[in-house]
Design a protein around this motif. Structure first.
Motif, PDB file in Angstrom:
ATOM      1  N   SER A 136      82.805  36.308 -42.453  1.00 35.12           N
ATOM      2  CA  SER A 136      81.604  36.536 -41.631  1.00 35.12           C
ATOM      3  C   SER A 136      81.820  35.815 -40.312  1.00 35.12           C
ATOM      4  CB  SER A 136      80.356  35.923 -42.270  1.00 35.12           C
ATOM      5  OG  SER A 136      80.315  36.172 -43.647  1.00 35.12           O
ATOM      6  N   SER A 137      81.321  36.397 -39.204  1.00 36.09           N
ATOM      7  CA  SER A 137      81.463  35.682 -37.938  1.00 36.09           C
ATOM      8  C   SER A 137      80.180  35.708 -37.124  1.00 36.09           C
ATOM      9  CB  SER A 137      82.639  36.218 -37.131  1.00 36.09           C
ATOM     10  OG  SER A 137      82.719  37.598 -37.250  1.00 36.09           O
ATOM     11  N   SER A 138      80.131  34.784 -36.178  1.00 31.34           N
ATOM     12  CA  SER A 138      78.936  34.623 -35.339  1.00 31.34           C
ATOM     13  C   SER A 138      79.011  35.588 -34.164  1.00 31.34           C
ATOM     14  CB  SER A 138      78.897  33.204 -34.794  1.00 31.34           C
ATOM     15  OG  SER A 138      79.920  33.044 -33.826  1.00 31.34           O
ATOM     16  N   ALA A 139      77.897  35.715 -33.457  1.00 36.76           N
ATOM     17  CA  ALA A 139      77.904  36.421 -32.175  1.00 36.76           C
ATOM     18  C   ALA A 139      78.673  35.542 -31.190  1.00 36.76           C
ATOM     19  CB  ALA A 139      76.471  36.613 -31.705  1.00 36.76           C
ATOM     20  N   PRO A 140      79.386  36.147 -30.207  1.00 34.16           N
ATOM     21  CA  PRO A 140      80.136  35.318 -29.253  1.00 34.16           C
ATOM     22  C   PRO A 140      79.205  34.588 -28.280  1.00 34.16           C
ATOM     23  CG  PRO A 140      80.375  37.657 -28.719  1.00 34.16           C
ATOM     24  CD  PRO A 140      79.552  37.587 -29.967  1.00 34.16           C
ATOM     25  N   MET A 141      79.649  33.415 -27.855  1.00 35.67           N
ATOM     26  CA  MET A 141      78.961  32.631 -26.828  1.00 35.67           C
ATOM     27  C   MET A 141      79.965  32.444 -25.696  1.00 35.67           C
ATOM     28  SD  MET A 141      75.914  31.675 -27.480  1.00 35.67           S
ATOM     29  CE  MET A 141      74.932  32.350 -28.789  1.00 35.67           C
ATOM     30  N   THR A 142      79.445  32.137 -24.490  1.00 36.94           N
ATOM     31  CA  THR A 142      80.356  31.976 -23.348  1.00 36.94           C
ATOM     32  C   THR A 142      80.366  30.510 -22.913  1.00 36.94           C
ATOM     33  OG1 THR A 142      79.776  34.196 -22.693  1.00 36.94           O
ATOM     34  CG2 THR A 142      80.862  32.870 -21.041  1.00 36.94           C
ATOM     35  N   LEU A 143      81.554  30.017 -22.577  1.00 40.87           N
ATOM     36  CA  LEU A 143      81.685  28.649 -22.091  1.00 40.87           C
ATOM     37  C   LEU A 143      81.282  28.617 -20.617  1.00 40.87           C
ATOM     38  CD1 LEU A 143      85.111  27.742 -23.752  1.00 40.87           C
ATOM     39  CD2 LEU A 143      82.855  26.927 -24.460  1.00 40.87           C
ATOM     40  N   THR A 144      80.251  27.847 -20.298  1.00 38.02           N
ATOM     41  CA  THR A 144      79.789  27.745 -18.912  1.00 38.02           C
ATOM     42  C   THR A 144      79.705  26.272 -18.527  1.00 38.02           C
ATOM     43  OG1 THR A 144      77.470  27.558 -19.466  1.00 38.02           O
ATOM     44  CG2 THR A 144      78.319  29.791 -19.213  1.00 38.02           C
ATOM     45  N   VAL A 145      79.356  26.024 -17.267  1.00 40.42           N
ATOM     46  CA  VAL A 145      79.167  24.627 -16.844  1.00 40.42           C
ATOM     47  C   VAL A 145      77.725  24.421 -16.387  1.00 40.42           C
ATOM     48  CG1 VAL A 145      81.539  24.137 -16.231  1.00 40.42           C
ATOM     49  CG2 VAL A 145      80.053  25.235 -14.561  1.00 40.42           C
ATOM     50  N   PHE A 146      76.864  25.388 -16.803  1.00 36.11           N
ATOM     51  CA  PHE A 146      75.483  25.303 -16.330  1.00 36.11           C
ATOM     52  C   PHE A 146      74.626  24.393 -17.184  1.00 36.11           C
ATOM     53  CE2 PHE A 146      76.672  29.570 -14.544  1.00 36.11           C
ATOM     54  CZ  PHE A 146      76.943  29.027 -13.302  1.00 36.11           C
TER      55      PHE A 146
END
Ligand SMILES: *[C@@H]1O[C@H](CO)[C@@H](O)[C@H](O)[C@H]1NC(C)=O
Ligand SMILES: *[C@@H]1O[C@H](CO)[C@@H](O)[C@H](O)[C@H]1NC(C)=O
Ligand SMILES: *[C@@H]1O[C@H](CO)[C@@H](O)[C@H](O)[C@H]1NC(C)=O
Length: 272
Positions: free
Chosen positions: A223-233
């Motif tokens: 099973s896998s998660s929804a993707p997240m994005t690496l940001t600097v905000f």
């Protein structure tokens, strides 16, 4: 602040419990009657056959299972089932007995069926596995602080935890992977994996995902998660608070065991 240490683990158990208490197993004794009055014409072959069907079954924990024990004996004297599992209904035919087993929770249970025919007793064995694919795999939005990213992944309602591997990936590359082999609890569990790693310019805008793999004696449930994005905000105050706890703990795995399930299990064991 930078963490040069390799990963260290913090394990919190919501319920104090004794792991590794695998289902009580009664040692089956394979008995053989007197060999000189075998009903079979051949001396070398077993006088009759005993079969248990199905001989292997995987079910979600807490399920019930029917097992049918049959034999080639036309008139069996008796049939019995030896198991540490709770018994339900029994159905009988002339040369078969169908047994219901309730509330299967141990990862692996062996069930033995014995049939006596003309004074000879033979047996057959079935194995029942209990597992549960995670209800959800959730990766929180990555937290950027100082020069680090912190990822936190929640895997809920999974069993058996000891067969679980949680992996964090950036694109196709593995950032971190953790096996929970040492957890031997007999309950559904929630697992939280937290991992901090130094931010590099090329990580920016990369997608990260969390994967939960149950490796069940060869069969893999993924099973896998929804993707997240690496940001600097900026991030919310809530996740900032979470980030500081996680930094205090460096890296942690939080395992919450359902105390209710444990109580039920202990009760069941004490009744046997
Ligand atoms: C159990 O197995 C026997 C032999 O295969 C079969 O005749 C019988 O119908 C089965 N009983 C049930 C309840 O499935
Ligand atoms: C069959 O019944 C006898 C007498 O009740 C008992 O001693 C024996 O253990 C039984 N055999 C099986 C296989 O259950
Ligand atoms: C596990 O997480 C789910 C969803 O967040 C929650 O509903 C449940 O109560 C948790 N179970 C335990 C044993 O903490």
């Amino acid at each position: 602040m930078r963490f040069l240490l390799p990963l260290s683990l913090l394990v919190l158990l919501a319920a104090a419990y004794q792991g590794g208490g695998s289902a009580r197993r009664r040692r089956a004794v394979w008995t053989q009657g007197s060999e000189d009055n075998s009903p079979s014409p051949s001396d070398t072959e077993a006088p009759f056959r005993v079969r248990i069907n199905p001989s292997f079954k995987a079910v979600p924990p807490g399920s019930s299972v029917w097992l049918n024990c049959s034999s080639s004996c036309p008139l069996p004297e008796n049939s019995s089932l030896h198991t540490g599992l709770q018994r339900g209904q029994t159905l009988r035919g002339s040369n078969w007995v169908s047994f219901q087993l309730l509330d299967v929770r141990a990862w692996s249970s062996d069930v033995h069926c014995f049939v006596t025919c003309a004074g000879v007793t033979l047996g057959a064995m079935a194995r029942i596995h209990a597992y549960k694919q995670p209800h959800s795999v959730i990766l929180e939005p990555p937290v950027f602080e100082g020069s680090e990213y912190t990822l936190r992944c929640h895997v809920t309602h999974v069993f058996p935890v000891g067969f679980l591997v949680v992996t964090l990936q950036r694109g196709d590359r593995v950032i971190y992977s953790e096996s929970l082999k040492r957890f031997t609890g007999l309950d559904l569990a929630n697992v939280t994996l937290t991992h901090a790693f130094p931010a590099r310019p090329r990580d920016l805008w990369q997608p990260v995902t969390c994967h939960a793999r149950l490796n069940l004696d060869g069969q893999v449930v993924h099973s896998s998660s929804a993707p997240m994005t690496l940001t600097v905000f900026a991030w919310s105050t809530a996740s900032k608070a979470l980030a500081s706890t996680s930094i205090a703990a460096l890296v942690g795995i939080l395992l919450i065991v359902g105390a209710a399930y444990l109580r039920k299990y202990l009760l069941m064991q004490s009744r046997q």
